[in-house]
Write an enzyme that holds these catalytic residues in place. Structure first.
Site, PDB file in Angstrom:
ATOM      1  N   ASP A  80      30.822  78.778  19.131  1.00  0.00           N
ATOM      2  CA  ASP A  80      30.045  79.426  19.828  1.00  0.00           C
ATOM      3  C   ASP A  80      29.361  80.826  19.222  1.00  0.00           C
ATOM      4  O   ASP A  80      30.706  80.773  18.659  1.00  0.00           O
ATOM      5  CB  ASP A  80      30.205  79.871  21.034  1.00  0.00           C
ATOM      6  CG  ASP A  80      31.469  78.200  21.550  1.00  0.00           C
ATOM      7  OD1 ASP A  80      30.961  77.151  21.004  1.00  0.00           O
ATOM      8  OD2 ASP A  80      32.179  78.853  22.394  1.00  0.00           O
ATOM      9  N   GLU A  97      31.288  77.144  31.021  1.00  0.00           N
ATOM     10  CA  GLU A  97      31.834  77.966  29.478  1.00  0.00           C
ATOM     11  C   GLU A  97      31.161  79.168  29.769  1.00  0.00           C
ATOM     12  O   GLU A  97      29.658  78.943  29.527  1.00  0.00           O
ATOM     13  CB  GLU A  97      32.280  76.640  28.343  1.00  0.00           C
ATOM     14  CG  GLU A  97      32.578  75.298  28.585  1.00  0.00           C
ATOM     15  CD  GLU A  97      33.316  74.715  27.251  1.00  0.00           C
ATOM     16  OE1 GLU A  97      34.288  74.316  27.077  1.00  0.00           O
ATOM     17  OE2 GLU A  97      31.878  74.262  27.014  1.00  0.00           O
ATOM     18  N   TRP A 140      28.271  68.699  22.133  1.00  0.00           N
ATOM     19  CA  TRP A 140      29.686  68.724  21.649  1.00  0.00           C
ATOM     20  C   TRP A 140      28.998  67.482  21.078  1.00  0.00           C
ATOM     21  O   TRP A 140      30.262  66.319  20.915  1.00  0.00           O
ATOM     22  CB  TRP A 140      30.296  69.130  22.521  1.00  0.00           C
ATOM     23  CG  TRP A 140      30.917  70.176  22.709  1.00  0.00           C
ATOM     24  CD1 TRP A 140      30.795  71.443  23.640  1.00  0.00           C
ATOM     25  CD2 TRP A 140      31.306  70.800  21.588  1.00  0.00           C
ATOM     26  NE1 TRP A 140      30.969  72.959  22.724  1.00  0.00           N
ATOM     27  CE2 TRP A 140      31.881  72.246  21.376  1.00  0.00           C
ATOM     28  CE3 TRP A 140      32.354  70.115  19.987  1.00  0.00           C
ATOM     29  CZ2 TRP A 140      32.515  73.054  21.124  1.00  0.00           C
ATOM     30  CZ3 TRP A 140      32.503  71.124  19.575  1.00  0.00           C
ATOM     31  CH2 TRP A 140      32.985  72.127  18.924  1.00  0.00           C
ATOM     32  N   PHE A 163      40.296  81.729  20.518  1.00  0.00           N
ATOM     33  CA  PHE A 163      38.302  81.536  21.708  1.00  0.00           C
ATOM     34  C   PHE A 163      37.426  82.122  21.504  1.00  0.00           C
ATOM     35  O   PHE A 163      38.097  83.418  21.149  1.00  0.00           O
ATOM     36  CB  PHE A 163      38.754  80.167  22.315  1.00  0.00           C
ATOM     37  CG  PHE A 163      39.598  79.230  22.183  1.00  0.00           C
ATOM     38  CD1 PHE A 163      39.900  78.418  21.047  1.00  0.00           C
ATOM     39  CD2 PHE A 163      39.462  78.109  23.484  1.00  0.00           C
ATOM     40  CE1 PHE A 163      40.379  76.983  21.088  1.00  0.00           C
ATOM     41  CE2 PHE A 163      40.197  77.054  23.320  1.00  0.00           C
ATOM     42  CZ  PHE A 163      40.509  76.129  21.548  1.00  0.00           C
TER      43      PHE A 163
HETATM   44  C1  FRU Z   1      32.781  76.318  24.280  1.00  0.00           C
HETATM   45  C2  FRU Z   1      33.619  75.884  24.397  1.00  0.00           C
HETATM   46  C3  FRU Z   1      34.352  77.192  24.451  1.00  0.00           C
HETATM   47  C4  FRU Z   1      36.237  77.572  23.964  1.00  0.00           C
HETATM   48  C5  FRU Z   1      35.675  77.842  22.424  1.00  0.00           C
HETATM   49  C6  FRU Z   1      36.420  76.639  21.708  1.00  0.00           C
HETATM   50  O1  FRU Z   1      31.501  75.297  23.109  1.00  0.00           O
HETATM   51  O2  FRU Z   1      34.566  74.857  24.310  1.00  0.00           O
HETATM   52  O3  FRU Z   1      34.528  77.251  25.837  1.00  0.00           O
HETATM   53  O4  FRU Z   1      35.675  79.212  23.850  1.00  0.00           O
HETATM   54  O5  FRU Z   1      33.786  76.612  22.514  1.00  0.00           O
HETATM   55  O6  FRU Z   1      36.051  76.559  20.266  1.00  0.00           O
END
Ligand code: FRU
Length: 502
Positions: A27, A209, A307, A83
């Protein structure tokens, strides 16, 4: 495999997009324009090119196209992974982390607490600050600042609300597995009080997210502001896996009210196609907008991966690019407010003077034509096509004989699709080869596409940005042909221009 032992040649390193030098990224985080520079922080594994050791990597750009990588900005430790989150310029030093004359940048990130740490397994929101314009960061000593006792509370986007209800910071975050956006308010970024929640609504086929919330003028009218709430979800996108949806409505300083909710509560699988998507492709995730972009522009960048197969894409020593930056605006289309997206950034450093290939009024009848003089690996293609009576027509990009990535339109079905089943290396993961489809309508009987092709991607902005499709591809470097085709009848290419990038 570690970055140090990677052996594959760096065939796919993008020319128009950011990728880390030799590590993993996901991200975009903390996007901010500050002191004349665009800052891109990102989920980064500083030690490897697969997900792990989550920290914030950092790059800057003057033009949103050429990027310089900097040392890792905020590093994980034995207590926490860092994160996703965002950064604000705390102009009035509300946090006290700077001084009135030298106000700080403040990062609000999710502490993903590790087993054995003080908050074992929880996700809570924490602060770090920078007094040197974003290059070095210090963690706040009283972290976390907002802890709900939840293991799925993450991805805070901080906005400055200035409106009828007052002037304060608003945090927009998620309870990911509840399909809920949660909103909080603060005057100093340190103490937070709850405002409201939004959701579940529309797409709930995966966890929610990386939300964002911002106002946009409708049809350019500053007196007619609408609020846009974006929510990424994984999986559950319109073509499987990771994707981003958006809602349009109003925010009164406390509550976001959606005018585009199709289904309250959990989604009706049959209605997935009625929701509003930031992008219909497989590789546009965790999209988030810049804070303080010049001239009130709303600019977004997303992670260009999914993902479903993210850790397996065949790049080395790095893994995962970002998308191009996009400018987002709101326009009335068929009576409804909808986002329009165009690629933005200054490409002049990379391009030749103008289109190096151009043609007009080419009629195609049941044929495929490789275009002489159009070949290339990094290009912008602008095309307008009128279908006449063809069942399907389109382009074959990064082609080589029978192979290539097909961008096809089927007027009778009102669809556009990307077929990447023969796009090159597809066998690194079973979920990768795909045909991904989006709805599209002709405008005055024709279709307009702007397509950015890079060493490992195709980004399509159709009908002047009404529909976008972003896809990774991994062609061999010698697959450089551009072809056009029509099946089951005639289509006329009204114009086609190609700009080659170095
Ligand atoms: C989205 C996510 C977020 C998290 C991060 C962890 O891709 O799963 O929710 O903060 O990636 O790397």
């Amino acid at each position: 495999m570690t970055a140090a032992t990677a052996t594959t040649a760096d065939t796919y390193r993008p020319a128009l997009h950011y990728a880390a030098r030799n590590t993993w990224l996901n991200d975009p985080n903390g996007l901010i324009f500050h002191d004349g520079v665009y800052h891109l922080y990102y989920q980064n594994n500083p030690l490897d090119n697969v997900w792990g050791n989550m920290s914030w990597g950092h790059a800057t750009s003057p033009d949103l196209v050429t990027w310089t990588e900097h040392p890792v900005a905020i590093v994980c430790d034995e207590e926490e992974d860092i994160f996703s989150g965002s950064i604000v310029f705390d102009r009035s030093n509300t946090s006290g982390f700077g001084t009135a004359s030298a106000p700080p940048l403040v990062a609000v990130y999710t502490s993903a607490f590790k087993t054995g740490s003080a908050h074992d397994g929880l996700q809570a929101q924490s602060l770090a600050y920078s007094r040197d314009g974003g290059y070095t960061w210090t963690k706040h000593t009283a972290n976390p600042v907002l802890n709900r006792g939840s293991a799925e509370f993450r991805d805070p986007k901080i906005i400055r609300y200035d409106g009828g209800a007052g002037s304060y910071w608003v945090m927009v975050a998620v309870e990911a597995t509840d399909f809920q956006v949660v909103l909080y308010k603060s005057h100093d970024l340190k103490s937070w009080e709850p405002l409201s929640t939004f959701g579940p609504a529309n797409a709930t086929g995966g966890v929610w997210e990386c939300p964002d919330l911002f106002p946009l003028p409708l049809d350019g009218d500053p007196e007619n502001l609408r609020w846009v709430l974006t929510v990424n979800l994984n999986p559950g996108g319109p073509n499987n896996g990771s994707a981003g949806q958006y809602f349009i409505g109003d925010f009164d300083g406390t509550t976001f009210t959606s005018a585009t909710t199709v289904t309250e509560g959990l989604q009706d699988p049959a209605r997935l196609g009625e929701y509003q998507w930031l992008d219909w492709g497989r590789d546009y995730y965790a999209a988030v907008s810049f804070t303080d972009a010049p001239n009130n522009r709303r600019l977004m960048i997303a992670w260009m991966n999914n993902w479903e197969y993210a850790n397996h894409i065949p790049t080395a020593p790095w893994r995962s690019p970002m998308t191009l930056a996009r400018e987002i605006s709101l326009h009335t289309i068929d009576g409804q407010p909808r986002l329009i997206q165009t690629a933005t950034g200054d490409f002049t450093a990379l391009s030749s003077a103008g289109p190096s290939f151009t043609l007009q009024e080419l009629e195609l009848s049941d044929c495929t034509r490789v275009l002489d003089g159009a070949a290339g690996t990094v290009q912008r293609i602008d095309i307008t096509v009128t279908p006449e009576n063809a069942e399907e027509f389109g382009l074959i990009l990064r082609g080589n004989g029978a192979h290539g990535t097909r961008v096809g339109l089927r007027p009778s079905q009102n669809t556009i699709h990307v077929d990447r089943r023969t796009s090159g290396n597809t066998n690194f993961h079973e979920a990768f080869p795909s045909i991904d489809t989006a709805p599209i309508r002709p405008v005055n009987g024709s279709y307009q596409l702007t397509i950015y092709v890079d060493h490992c991607s195709v980004e399509i902005f159709a009908q002047n940005g009404q529909v976008t499709i972003t896809e990774l591809i991994f062609p061999t470097p010698t697959s450089t042909d551009v072809a056009v085709y029509a099946i089951g009848g005639t289509a006329t290419i009204n114009s086609l221009d190609i700009t080659q990038y170095a």
